[in-house]
Design a protein around this motif. Structure first.
Motif, PDB file in Angstrom:
ATOM      1  N   ALA A   1      46.762 -81.568 145.324  1.00 20.03           N
ATOM      2  CA  ALA A   1      47.657 -80.408 145.336  1.00 20.03           C
ATOM      3  C   ALA A   1      46.875 -79.103 145.176  1.00 20.03           C
ATOM      4  O   ALA A   1      47.132 -78.119 145.892  1.00 20.03           O
ATOM      5  N   LYS A   2      45.916 -79.085 144.253  1.00 23.14           N
ATOM      6  CA  LYS A   2      45.138 -77.858 143.994  1.00 23.14           C
ATOM      7  C   LYS A   2      44.289 -77.471 145.206  1.00 23.14           C
ATOM      8  O   LYS A   2      44.238 -76.306 145.602  1.00 23.14           O
ATOM      9  N   VAL A   3      43.606 -78.447 145.794  1.00 22.67           N
ATOM     10  CA  VAL A   3      42.743 -78.164 146.956  1.00 22.67           C
ATOM     11  C   VAL A   3      43.601 -77.749 148.147  1.00 22.67           C
ATOM     12  O   VAL A   3      43.285 -76.788 148.862  1.00 22.67           O
ATOM     13  N   GLY A   4      44.711 -78.446 148.368  1.00 20.41           N
ATOM     14  CA  GLY A   4      45.610 -78.097 149.465  1.00 20.41           C
ATOM     15  C   GLY A   4      46.181 -76.698 149.312  1.00 20.41           C
ATOM     16  O   GLY A   4      46.251 -75.929 150.291  1.00 20.41           O
ATOM     17  N   GLU A   5      46.550 -76.350 148.087  1.00 19.97           N
ATOM     18  CA  GLU A   5      47.091 -75.009 147.808  1.00 19.97           C
ATOM     19  C   GLU A   5      46.052 -73.931 148.107  1.00 19.97           C
ATOM     20  O   GLU A   5      46.357 -72.892 148.698  1.00 19.97           O
ATOM     21  N   TYR A   6      44.817 -74.201 147.722  1.00 15.31           N
ATOM     22  CA  TYR A   6      43.736 -73.225 147.940  1.00 15.31           C
ATOM     23  C   TYR A   6      43.496 -73.001 149.434  1.00 15.31           C
ATOM     24  O   TYR A   6      43.321 -71.865 149.891  1.00 15.31           O
ATOM     25  N   ILE A   7      43.513 -74.072 150.225  1.00 15.03           N
ATOM     26  CA  ILE A   7      43.327 -73.946 151.677  1.00 15.03           C
ATOM     27  C   ILE A   7      44.487 -73.158 152.286  1.00 15.03           C
ATOM     28  O   ILE A   7      44.288 -72.270 153.117  1.00 15.03           O
ATOM     29  N   LEU A   8      45.720 -73.462 151.869  1.00 20.97           N
ATOM     30  CA  LEU A   8      46.893 -72.759 152.396  1.00 20.97           C
ATOM     31  C   LEU A   8      46.850 -71.257 152.093  1.00 20.97           C
ATOM     32  O   LEU A   8      47.264 -70.432 152.908  1.00 20.97           O
ATOM     33  N   GLU A   9      46.335 -70.920 150.913  1.00 18.17           N
ATOM     34  CA  GLU A   9      46.255 -69.511 150.511  1.00 18.17           C
ATOM     35  C   GLU A   9      45.226 -68.739 151.332  1.00 18.17           C
ATOM     36  O   GLU A   9      45.349 -67.521 151.512  1.00 18.17           O
ATOM     37  N   ASN A  10      44.208 -69.428 151.824  1.00 19.26           N
ATOM     38  CA  ASN A  10      43.075 -68.748 152.447  1.00 19.26           C
ATOM     39  C   ASN A  10      42.929 -68.969 153.950  1.00 19.26           C
ATOM     40  O   ASN A  10      42.056 -68.350 154.571  1.00 19.26           O
ATOM     41  N   GLU A  11      43.768 -69.819 154.515  1.00 20.41           N
ATOM     42  CA  GLU A  11      43.603 -70.135 155.936  1.00 20.41           C
ATOM     43  C   GLU A  11      44.962 -70.427 156.562  1.00 20.41           C
ATOM     44  O   GLU A  11      45.820 -71.075 155.945  1.00 20.41           O
ATOM     45  N   GLU A  12      45.168 -69.962 157.783  1.00 20.46           N
ATOM     46  CA  GLU A  12      46.409 -70.221 158.516  1.00 20.46           C
ATOM     47  C   GLU A  12      46.483 -71.719 158.826  1.00 20.46           C
ATOM     48  O   GLU A  12      45.719 -72.240 159.637  1.00 20.46           O
ATOM     49  N   SER A  13      47.411 -72.401 158.191  1.00 23.44           N
ATOM     50  CA  SER A  13      47.492 -73.860 158.326  1.00 23.44           C
ATOM     51  C   SER A  13      48.797 -74.347 157.718  1.00 23.44           C
ATOM     52  O   SER A  13      49.545 -73.571 157.123  1.00 23.44           O
TER      53      SER A  13
ATOM     54  N   GLU B   1      33.567 -79.420 139.713  1.00 28.67           N
ATOM     55  CA  GLU B   1      34.259 -78.289 139.076  1.00 28.67           C
ATOM     56  C   GLU B   1      35.235 -77.754 140.113  1.00 28.67           C
ATOM     57  O   GLU B   1      34.874 -77.569 141.280  1.00 28.67           O
ATOM     58  N   LEU B   2      36.491 -77.529 139.735  1.00 30.82           N
ATOM     59  CA  LEU B   2      37.548 -77.269 140.698  1.00 30.82           C
ATOM     60  C   LEU B   2      37.241 -76.102 141.624  1.00 30.82           C
ATOM     61  O   LEU B   2      37.483 -76.179 142.829  1.00 30.82           O
ATOM     62  N   GLY B   3      36.693 -75.021 141.080  1.00 30.67           N
ATOM     63  CA  GLY B   3      36.372 -73.863 141.909  1.00 30.67           C
ATOM     64  C   GLY B   3      35.373 -74.210 143.007  1.00 30.67           C
ATOM     65  O   GLY B   3      35.543 -73.808 144.171  1.00 30.67           O
ATOM     66  N   LYS B   4      34.344 -74.966 142.659  1.00 24.03           N
ATOM     67  CA  LYS B   4      33.331 -75.357 143.650  1.00 24.03           C
ATOM     68  C   LYS B   4      33.909 -76.329 144.674  1.00 24.03           C
ATOM     69  O   LYS B   4      33.591 -76.261 145.867  1.00 24.03           O
ATOM     70  N   ILE B   5      34.760 -77.234 144.210  1.00 28.31           N
ATOM     71  CA  ILE B   5      35.405 -78.181 145.138  1.00 28.31           C
ATOM     72  C   ILE B   5      36.275 -77.412 146.131  1.00 28.31           C
ATOM     73  O   ILE B   5      36.225 -77.653 147.348  1.00 28.31           O
TER      74      ILE B   5
END
Length: 380
Positions: free
Chosen positions: A129-141, A83-87
């Motif tokens: 794209a979705k996972v990468g976007e989520y990391i970018l939104e939440n972590e300096e990277s 499930e995308l949120g959990k991933i």
């Protein structure tokens, strides 16, 4: 981490029936490795070209499983519902952990996703794209697909997602037990343990045989075999020690005949005779030696030809085309080099001028003079 994702290579090229057989042997070897090292696990199962090892000691399991032949790479992973949120949340958690481990302020990363089974609604590039976007939104990277510090992996199958940030290389090869047995002569030097190792890597169970030279050398060979056993999951053999009965008489006879130059070739011939007998007792399909062409006097083509006549079984020489530097590099990597350079018993009967290109016809005459019979191949 609650699972180790195990990937194999050559096994995947086999027919379905053969691949299943190889997978079963690989899984048995994985279980044996974990049990022998005291690492608890819940289940080992094969799914869609992967082997999943369910364990709460994933990091320790990976350290052991790196030495199981047949495995190309491993990833300690978190298994979650697909499930995308959990991933996303799992990927971010593992990303942060890896970022701390590397000590980086603003790491470059990429996401690699693979749908092994296709029930998940998003395609692999969309997941990335979705996972990468989520990391970018939440972590300096920042994202860099080529020059990255961290790779976040997501593999999806049967409604589950396996998220990881490490892909650890293993030895590859074939699982031990898929290619039969051989006898390997272990002398205590640098070369013979590497030869045995390379045969193990091709899925062969090795029966180690040492021709006794003295207690110091024997102790050294025991240490070498104990190190090699760390790669021998799936094999059951223990070190066999042979004490030659006629060595002194043979050496004395060679002196009397003024044929001391044939001492090394004769000794190796008799070693192969002993290995031949043991191989046939165990149903082994060949004999392994650590010869490297031209390295020492007994390893010329002519002398290897003479030694090979001691058995009708195939004699495998996996180091034949390697130079010393290549052999030493492998020995250091597998942990046998330091052991092979430990002190050993001196061999008092090595001639000053050993024969370099022995004659098979001359050797036959010498053998007949000592034993009263022709040195025909055993079993012929």
């Amino acid at each position: 981490m609650n699972v180790v994702v195990v990937r194999y290579g050559e096994i995947g090229t086999k027919s379905r029936q053969t691949r299943r057989w190889f997978e079963n042997i690989l899984m048995n070897n994985i279980r044996e490795a974990l049990v022998s090292e005291g690492i608890e696990f819940k289940k080992v199962e094969a799914k869609h070209g992967r082997v999943l090892v369910r364990t709460n000691r994933a990091k320790e399991a990976v350290e052991v499983l790196q030495r199981v032949f047949g495995i190309v790479s491993l990833s300690p992973a978190m298994e979650v519902e697909a499930e995308l949120g959990k991933i996303n949340r799992t990927a971010l958690k593992l990303f942060r952990r890896k970022k701390r481990e590397l000590g980086l302020e603003k790491p470059k990363f990429r996401v690699t996703a693979r749908r092994i089974t296709k029930e998940f609604p998003l395609k692999s590039p969309e997941i990335q794209a979705k996972v990468g976007e989520y990391i970018l939104e939440n972590e300096e990277s920042e994202v860099d697909l080529h020059d990255y510090d961290i790779e976040v992996g997501v593999e999806l199958m049967e409604g589950r997602a396996y998220v990881f940030v490490d892909k650890i290389k293993a030895w590859g090869g074939l699982p031990i037990g898929t290619q039969g047995k051989v006898v390997a002569l272990l002398s205590g030097g640098i070369d013979s343990p590497v030869a045995a190792f390379l045969m193990m890597k091709r899925g062969v169970e090795v029966i180690p045989v040492h021709i006794y030279m003295g207690e110091k050398t024997l102790e050294k060979v025991r240490k070498i075999w104990n190190q090699l056993k760390k790669y021998h999951y799936g094999g059951k053999a223990e070190l066999i020690v042979v004490k030659p009965k006629e060595r002194d008489r043979i050496i004395q006879k060679l002196k009397e005949m003024k044929k001391e130059k044939y001492t090394c070739v004769m000794c190796k011939f008799m070693m192969v005779r002993n290995a031949d007998r043991i191989a046939k007792e165990f149903g082994a399909k060949g004999i392994v030696m650590g010869d490297s062409l031209g390295q020492v006097a007994s390893q010329t083509l002519e002398n290897m030809y003479i030694v090979s006549q001691a058995s009708d079984l195939p004699i495998y020489r996996p180091l034949i085309g390697m130079d010393k530097e290549e052999i030493v590099a492998i020995a250091k990597k597998i942990g046998t080099f330091e052991l092979s350079t430990l002190p050993e018993d001196e061999i008092p009967f090595i001639p000053k001028h050993p024969v370099i290109r022995g004659s098979w016809e001359e050797f036959k005459k010498i053998y007949k003079a000592i034993f009263g019979e022709e040195p025909g191949r055993k079993g012929c």
